[in-house]
Design an enzyme around this catalytic site. Structure first.
Site, PDB file in Angstrom:
ATOM      1  N   HIS A  71      25.707  89.979  -8.274  1.00 33.01           N
ATOM      2  CA  HIS A  71      25.986  90.283  -9.679  1.00 33.01           C
ATOM      3  C   HIS A  71      27.312  89.645 -10.119  1.00 33.01           C
ATOM      4  O   HIS A  71      27.370  88.947 -11.142  1.00 33.01           O
ATOM      5  CB  HIS A  71      26.025  91.811  -9.859  1.00 33.01           C
ATOM      6  CG  HIS A  71      26.334  92.270 -11.250  1.00 33.01           C
ATOM      7  ND1 HIS A  71      25.414  92.925 -12.036  1.00 33.01           N
ATOM      8  CD2 HIS A  71      27.462  92.183 -11.993  1.00 33.01           C
ATOM      9  CE1 HIS A  71      25.977  93.206 -13.209  1.00 33.01           C
ATOM     10  NE2 HIS A  71      27.228  92.773 -13.201  1.00 33.01           N
ATOM     11  N   GLU A  72      28.354  89.859  -9.335  1.00 32.10           N
ATOM     12  CA  GLU A  72      29.671  89.315  -9.703  1.00 32.10           C
ATOM     13  C   GLU A  72      29.676  87.790  -9.621  1.00 32.10           C
ATOM     14  O   GLU A  72      30.303  87.126 -10.447  1.00 32.10           O
ATOM     15  CB  GLU A  72      30.778  89.914  -8.827  1.00 32.10           C
ATOM     16  CG  GLU A  72      30.853  91.449  -8.825  1.00 32.10           C
ATOM     17  CD  GLU A  72      30.829  92.084 -10.213  1.00 32.10           C
ATOM     18  OE1 GLU A  72      31.330  91.466 -11.171  1.00 32.10           O
ATOM     19  OE2 GLU A  72      30.285  93.204 -10.349  1.00 32.10           O
TER      20      GLU A  72
HETATM   21 ZN   LIG Z   1      28.770  92.895 -14.620  1.00 35.86          ZN
END
Ligand SMILES: [Zn+2]
Ligand SMILES: [Zn+2]
Length: 163
Positions: A71-72
């Site tokens: 996600h990051e």
């Molecule tokens: Zn995020």
């Protein structure tokens, strides 16, 4: 999970998926509480670093941590590519889906302290450790009553907890 392992996962994911080098630090942040990870940029839009919370590294399952790292990394990659990279933007959300990464706010990892309301018996949770030490200083939101601390719960990210 060790932070070096996280860096390794991030590096491989970024090169294999986007052909991008990881050129910012990946760090552990023990003060992050309500979020598992974050992509930090400077006010002038320069990428600074990716952070993972200490609780995530401590308690998260391997699968949950990998999802958060992805996600990051997707924030970082899309930002580098000049695409919409913010949580909630359609482009970003589609990339999350494509790479099997969780949406923001859908999983919680960490230790929570549980208590009951002395007036109505409702069970509540908090991450404030202080509550277990001085419960008399707190009041419940349901009844503004006193509370009794009952124990702690650890979420490892494999069960979804929605706010
Ligand atoms: Zn995020
Ligand atoms: Zn109550």
């Amino acid at each position: 999970m060790d932070i070096d392992r996280v860096k390794q996962i991030a590096r491989v994911f970024l090169t294999e998926t986007y052909g991008i080098e990881l050129s910012i630090p990946v760090e552990r942040n023990n003060r992050l509480r309500t979020t598992q990870g974050r992509y930090v940029i400077k006010h002038d839009d320069t990428p600074l670093r990716i952070e993972l919370s200490g609780q995530t590294l401590e308690y998260g399952t391997e699968g949950a941590i990998i999802g958060i790292v992805k996600h990051e990394c997707i924030h970082y990659a899309l930002h580098q590519l000049g695409k919409p990279y913010q949580d909630g933007s359609a482009y970003f959300e589609a990339e999350l889906k494509k790479h099997d990464a969780p949406r923001t706010g859908t999983c919680f990892i960490g230790k929570l302290y549980t208590f009951t309301c002395d007036d109505c018996g409702q069970v509540g949770e908090t991450w404030r450790k202080q509550l277990t030490l001085t419960p008399e200083k707190y009041r419940t939101t349901c009844c503004r009553g006193t509370l009794t601390w009952i124990g702690e719960k650890i979420y490892n990210g494999s069960n979804e907890l929605l706010y």
